[in-house]
Design a protein around this motif. Structure first.
Motif, PDB file in Angstrom:
ATOM      1  N   ILE A 177     126.942  15.499  94.840  1.00 36.65           N
ATOM      2  CA  ILE A 177     126.515  15.873  95.820  1.00 36.65           C
ATOM      3  C   ILE A 177     125.773  14.872  96.833  1.00 36.65           C
ATOM      4  N   ILE A 178     124.979  13.660  96.112  1.00 38.05           N
ATOM      5  CA  ILE A 178     124.887  12.291  96.675  1.00 38.05           C
ATOM      6  C   ILE A 178     126.098  11.484  97.240  1.00 38.05           C
ATOM      7  N   ARG A 179     127.455  11.472  96.618  1.00 38.07           N
ATOM      8  CA  ARG A 179     128.329  10.977  97.235  1.00 38.07           C
ATOM      9  C   ARG A 179     128.460  11.508  98.481  1.00 38.07           C
ATOM     10  N   TRP A 180     128.684  12.584  98.033  1.00 42.60           N
ATOM     11  CA  TRP A 180     128.907  13.624  99.433  1.00 42.60           C
ATOM     12  C   TRP A 180     128.496  13.385 100.689  1.00 42.60           C
ATOM     13  N   LEU A 181     126.858  13.245 100.334  1.00 43.36           N
ATOM     14  CA  LEU A 181     126.288  13.300 101.840  1.00 43.36           C
ATOM     15  C   LEU A 181     126.294  11.769 102.235  1.00 43.36           C
ATOM     16  N   THR A 182     126.547  10.654 101.274  1.00 41.41           N
ATOM     17  CA  THR A 182     126.890   9.286 101.860  1.00 41.41           C
ATOM     18  C   THR A 182     127.989   8.747 102.086  1.00 41.41           C
ATOM     19  N   GLY A 183     128.239   8.775 101.721  1.00 37.57           N
ATOM     20  CA  GLY A 183     129.785   8.537 100.985  1.00 37.57           C
ATOM     21  C   GLY A 183     129.853   7.001 100.213  1.00 37.57           C
ATOM     22  N   TYR A 184     129.107   7.330  99.138  1.00 35.21           N
ATOM     23  CA  TYR A 184     129.419   6.365  98.730  1.00 35.21           C
ATOM     24  C   TYR A 184     130.051   6.565  97.601  1.00 35.21           C
ATOM     25  N   SER A 185     130.780   5.380  96.335  1.00 35.73           N
ATOM     26  CA  SER A 185     131.713   6.004  95.700  1.00 35.73           C
ATOM     27  C   SER A 185     130.449   6.017  94.406  1.00 35.73           C
ATOM     28  N   GLN A 186     131.244   6.018  93.211  1.00 34.77           N
ATOM     29  CA  GLN A 186     130.484   6.715  91.821  1.00 34.77           C
ATOM     30  C   GLN A 186     129.455   5.032  92.015  1.00 34.77           C
ATOM     31  N   GLU A 187     130.670   4.073  91.998  1.00 32.49           N
ATOM     32  CA  GLU A 187     129.966   2.616  91.757  1.00 32.49           C
ATOM     33  C   GLU A 187     128.731   2.192  92.622  1.00 32.49           C
ATOM     34  N   GLU A 188     129.448   2.755  93.471  1.00 35.10           N
ATOM     35  CA  GLU A 188     128.106   1.992  94.995  1.00 35.10           C
ATOM     36  C   GLU A 188     127.209   2.632  94.254  1.00 35.10           C
ATOM     37  N   LEU A 189     127.145   4.374  94.696  1.00 38.95           N
ATOM     38  CA  LEU A 189     126.190   4.665  93.664  1.00 38.95           C
ATOM     39  C   LEU A 189     125.203   3.935  92.891  1.00 38.95           C
ATOM     40  N   GLU A 190     126.261   3.939  91.542  1.00 39.45           N
ATOM     41  CA  GLU A 190     125.379   3.116  90.549  1.00 39.45           C
ATOM     42  C   GLU A 190     125.119   1.748  91.061  1.00 39.45           C
ATOM     43  N   PHE A 223     119.395   2.597 100.934  1.00 38.85           N
ATOM     44  CA  PHE A 223     120.162   3.866 100.894  1.00 38.85           C
ATOM     45  C   PHE A 223     120.250   4.528 102.205  1.00 38.85           C
ATOM     46  N   PHE A 224     119.885   5.133 102.870  1.00 34.47           N
ATOM     47  CA  PHE A 224     120.877   5.621 104.224  1.00 34.47           C
ATOM     48  C   PHE A 224     121.184   4.519 105.312  1.00 34.47           C
ATOM     49  N   THR A 225     120.451   3.893 105.816  1.00 34.37           N
ATOM     50  CA  THR A 225     120.548   2.406 106.614  1.00 34.37           C
ATOM     51  C   THR A 225     122.466   2.269 106.007  1.00 34.37           C
ATOM     52  N   GLU A 226     122.347   1.886 104.922  1.00 33.09           N
ATOM     53  CA  GLU A 226     123.450   1.048 104.764  1.00 33.09           C
ATOM     54  C   GLU A 226     124.429   1.824 104.230  1.00 33.09           C
ATOM     55  N   ALA A 227     124.990   3.552 104.383  1.00 38.86           N
ATOM     56  CA  ALA A 227     125.304   4.803 104.052  1.00 38.86           C
ATOM     57  C   ALA A 227     126.502   4.657 105.360  1.00 38.86           C
ATOM     58  N   THR A 228     127.411   3.947 105.092  1.00 39.66           N
ATOM     59  CA  THR A 228     128.090   3.216 106.188  1.00 39.66           C
ATOM     60  C   THR A 228     129.242   5.237 106.828  1.00 39.66           C
ATOM     61  N   GLN A 229     129.481   5.600 105.989  1.00 43.92           N
ATOM     62  CA  GLN A 229     129.891   7.027 105.752  1.00 43.92           C
ATOM     63  C   GLN A 229     129.113   8.639 105.803  1.00 43.92           C
ATOM     64  N   LEU A 230     127.834   8.156 105.876  1.00 39.93           N
ATOM     65  CA  LEU A 230     127.326   9.930 106.497  1.00 39.93           C
ATOM     66  C   LEU A 230     128.163  10.463 106.318  1.00 39.93           C
TER      67      LEU A 230
END
Length: 117
Positions: free
Chosen positions: A35-48, A60-67
């Motif tokens: 869910i978090i990856r879907w929302l933000t566009g982060y990869s699992q590695e980026e999320l971790e 966290f949300f400012t740096e999520a370039t693929q919302l």
């Protein structure tokens, strides 16, 4: 006007609560991450990495370039607030995440949560 304290709260400090809420209802950490990856566009590695760095919600949300553009389809009330009516962009993203975790805990299928159908 001072920023809401959630902006400076680390995502990592709230993340265990998201997981716990999901697991109490028979869902998994993997689903929370999806869910978090879907929302933000982060990869699992980026999320971790964001969790490990104790990144605050604003960053966290400012740096999520693929919302996810489909996040605008998220509707409903969380914590007494209608998410689609939240005007401040960062707070709206936080509320979107809260709403998605609520939907997971309420037993909605991932397909519906991720607005695939």
């Amino acid at each position: 006007m001072a920023k809401h304290r959630i902006y400076t709260t680390s995502v990592a400090s709230v993340y265990p609560h998201y997981v716990s809420k999901a697991e109490k209802k028979g869902r998994t950490k993997t689903e929370v991450d999806e869910i978090i990856r879907w929302l933000t566009g982060y990869s699992q590695e980026e999320l971790e990495a964001k969790l490990e760095k104790q990144t605050d919600f604003e960053t966290f949300f400012t740096e999520a370039t693929q919302l996810n553009p489909s996040r605008s389809l998220i509707k409903g009330v969380v914590c007494g607030v209608r998410v689609e009516d939240v005007e401040e962009p960062t707070m709206r993203e936080i509320r979107y995440l809260d709403k998605l975790i609520d939907e997971l805990a309420k037993g909605k299928s991932l397909e519906k949560i991720l607005r695939k159908s």
